[in-house]
Design a protein around this motif. Sequence first.
Motif, short mmCIF file in Angstrom:
data_model
loop_
_atom_site.label_atom_id
_atom_site.label_comp_id
_atom_site.label_asym_id
_atom_site.label_seq_id
_atom_site.Cartn_x
_atom_site.Cartn_y
_atom_site.Cartn_z
N MET A 79 0.82 -1.19 0.00
CA MET A 79 0.00 0.00 0.00
C MET A 79 0.87 1.26 0.00
SD MET A 79 -3.63 -0.35 0.73
CE MET A 79 -3.97 0.93 1.87
N ALA A 80 1.99 1.22 0.67
CA ALA A 80 2.83 2.40 0.76
C ALA A 80 3.38 2.79 -0.60
CB ALA A 80 3.97 2.16 1.75
N ASP A 81 3.50 1.83 -1.52
CA ASP A 81 4.06 2.11 -2.85
C ASP A 81 3.02 2.63 -3.84
OD1 ASP A 81 6.47 1.27 -1.89
OD2 ASP A 81 6.32 -0.75 -2.74
N ALA A 82 1.77 2.61 -3.47
CA ALA A 82 0.72 3.07 -4.38
C ALA A 82 0.89 4.55 -4.68
CB ALA A 82 -0.66 2.82 -3.78
N GLN A 83 0.70 4.91 -5.94
CA GLN A 83 0.75 6.31 -6.32
C GLN A 83 -0.67 6.87 -6.26
OE1 GLN A 83 2.55 7.06 -10.13
NE2 GLN A 83 2.33 9.26 -9.92
N TRP A 84 -1.05 7.41 -5.09
CA TRP A 84 -2.41 7.87 -4.86
C TRP A 84 -2.74 9.06 -5.73
CZ3 TRP A 84 -4.90 4.22 -2.62
CH2 TRP A 84 -4.25 3.39 -1.71
N LEU A 85 -4.01 9.22 -6.00
CA LEU A 85 -4.46 10.36 -6.79
C LEU A 85 -4.35 11.64 -5.97
CD1 LEU A 85 -7.74 8.87 -8.35
CD2 LEU A 85 -5.41 8.83 -9.28
N ASP A 86 -3.92 12.69 -6.62
CA ASP A 86 -3.92 13.97 -5.93
C ASP A 86 -5.34 14.52 -5.95
OD1 ASP A 86 -4.37 15.41 -8.36
OD2 ASP A 86 -2.21 15.67 -8.67
N GLU A 87 -5.54 15.67 -5.32
CA GLU A 87 -6.89 16.24 -5.18
C GLU A 87 -7.55 16.49 -6.54
OE1 GLU A 87 -8.84 20.18 -3.19
OE2 GLU A 87 -7.13 19.26 -2.16
N ARG A 88 -6.81 17.04 -7.46
CA ARG A 88 -7.35 17.33 -8.79
C ARG A 88 -7.71 16.05 -9.53
NH1 ARG A 88 -3.85 19.47 -13.76
NH2 ARG A 88 -2.75 17.67 -13.00
N GLU A 89 -6.81 15.08 -9.49
CA GLU A 89 -7.07 13.79 -10.15
C GLU A 89 -8.28 13.10 -9.54
OE1 GLU A 89 -2.50 12.56 -11.43
OE2 GLU A 89 -3.22 12.17 -9.39
N ALA A 90 -8.37 13.11 -8.21
CA ALA A 90 -9.50 12.48 -7.53
C ALA A 90 -10.81 13.15 -7.93
CB ALA A 90 -9.30 12.53 -6.01
N HIS A 91 -10.80 14.47 -8.04
CA HIS A 91 -12.00 15.20 -8.46
C HIS A 91 -12.42 14.79 -9.88
CE1 HIS A 91 -14.86 18.39 -9.21
NE2 HIS A 91 -14.20 18.63 -10.33
N VAL A 92 -11.46 14.75 -10.79
CA VAL A 92 -11.77 14.39 -12.18
C VAL A 92 -12.27 12.95 -12.24
CG1 VAL A 92 -10.76 13.98 -14.47
CG2 VAL A 92 -10.20 16.07 -13.21
N TRP A 93 -11.65 12.06 -11.51
CA TRP A 93 -12.04 10.65 -11.51
C TRP A 93 -13.47 10.48 -10.98
CZ3 TRP A 93 -11.26 6.56 -14.04
CH2 TRP A 93 -11.58 5.30 -13.54
N ARG A 94 -13.78 11.13 -9.86
CA ARG A 94 -15.13 11.05 -9.30
C ARG A 94 -16.16 11.69 -10.23
NH1 ARG A 94 -12.34 12.64 -4.28
NH2 ARG A 94 -11.90 10.70 -3.19
N SER A 95 -15.79 12.79 -10.84
CA SER A 95 -16.70 13.45 -11.79
C SER A 95 -16.98 12.56 -12.99
CB SER A 95 -16.11 14.78 -12.27
OG SER A 95 -16.02 15.70 -11.21
N TYR A 96 -15.94 11.89 -13.47
CA TYR A 96 -16.11 10.97 -14.59
C TYR A 96 -17.10 9.85 -14.22
CZ TYR A 96 -15.29 6.98 -17.55
OH TYR A 96 -15.48 5.87 -18.36
N HIS A 97 -16.91 9.26 -13.05
CA HIS A 97 -17.82 8.19 -12.61
C HIS A 97 -19.26 8.68 -12.49
CE1 HIS A 97 -15.73 4.42 -11.92
NE2 HIS A 97 -14.66 5.17 -11.78
N ARG A 98 -19.43 9.86 -11.92
CA ARG A 98 -20.78 10.42 -11.80
C ARG A 98 -21.37 10.71 -13.18
NH1 ARG A 98 -22.78 16.13 -9.82
NH2 ARG A 98 -24.99 15.70 -10.09
N LEU A 99 -20.54 11.23 -14.08
CA LEU A 99 -21.00 11.52 -15.45
C LEU A 99 -21.48 10.25 -16.14
CD1 LEU A 99 -21.31 13.40 -17.92
CD2 LEU A 99 -18.94 12.81 -18.49
N VAL A 100 -20.71 9.19 -16.07
CA VAL A 100 -21.10 7.92 -16.70
C VAL A 100 -22.43 7.44 -16.13
CG1 VAL A 100 -20.48 5.48 -16.95
CG2 VAL A 100 -18.76 7.25 -17.35
N ARG A 101 -22.55 7.44 -14.81
CA ARG A 101 -23.78 6.99 -14.16
C ARG A 101 -24.97 7.86 -14.53
NH1 ARG A 101 -23.29 8.38 -8.55
NH2 ARG A 101 -24.37 10.24 -9.21
N ASP A 102 -24.82 9.18 -14.37
CA ASP A 102 -25.95 10.08 -14.59
C ASP A 102 -26.31 10.20 -16.07
OD1 ASP A 102 -25.84 10.40 -11.87
OD2 ASP A 102 -25.29 12.53 -11.92
N PHE A 103 -25.31 10.21 -16.94
CA PHE A 103 -25.59 10.28 -18.38
C PHE A 103 -26.31 9.02 -18.84
CE2 PHE A 103 -24.37 9.83 -22.88
CZ PHE A 103 -24.88 11.02 -23.37
N GLY A 104 -25.82 7.87 -18.40
CA GLY A 104 -26.48 6.61 -18.75
C GLY A 104 -27.92 6.57 -18.27
N GLY A 105 -28.15 7.05 -17.06
CA GLY A 105 -29.51 7.09 -16.52
C GLY A 105 -30.40 8.02 -17.33
#
Length: 160
Positions: A1-27
Amino acid sequence: MADAQWLDEREAHVWRSYHRLVRDFGGAMDRQLERDAGLSGADYALLVPLSEAPDEVLRMRDLGTQVDWDRSRLSHHVSRMEKRGLVSREDCPDDARGSMVRLTAAGRGAIEAAAPQHVETVRRYFFDPLSGDDLEVLGRAFDRMLARLDEDAEGDPCTR
């Protein structure tokens, strides 16, 4: 786990937005198809390649490949659509083990009735909020991501 390259704040925001977009657009797309045409998103996914195929018929396995569905899911959904008169199954003339799926007149009518509102919904939620420059950037980004997925799939024995 210590070696994982975690998402920074901007990346996490874009990733979460993408997931919400896919879900909401599909719906939104599914609700529009059901409301305006009485079709599910799955119905529409199969009607499109059939409507674009020569003579509006495809071999079952080719249809499955085009929509990226496994054989069981495809068979069950084609059966449901067959009961509603949207498609028919035929024996494959080249292979007794294969079957063909043909768009019926009712299926053709259903996709012709659904398509105008469907494309309007795509435009409203996908293209209208974007500028021409946004589309260029998005197109290039999608192309790069798809190329990476294709590269990795070529080397993966589970995808062959």
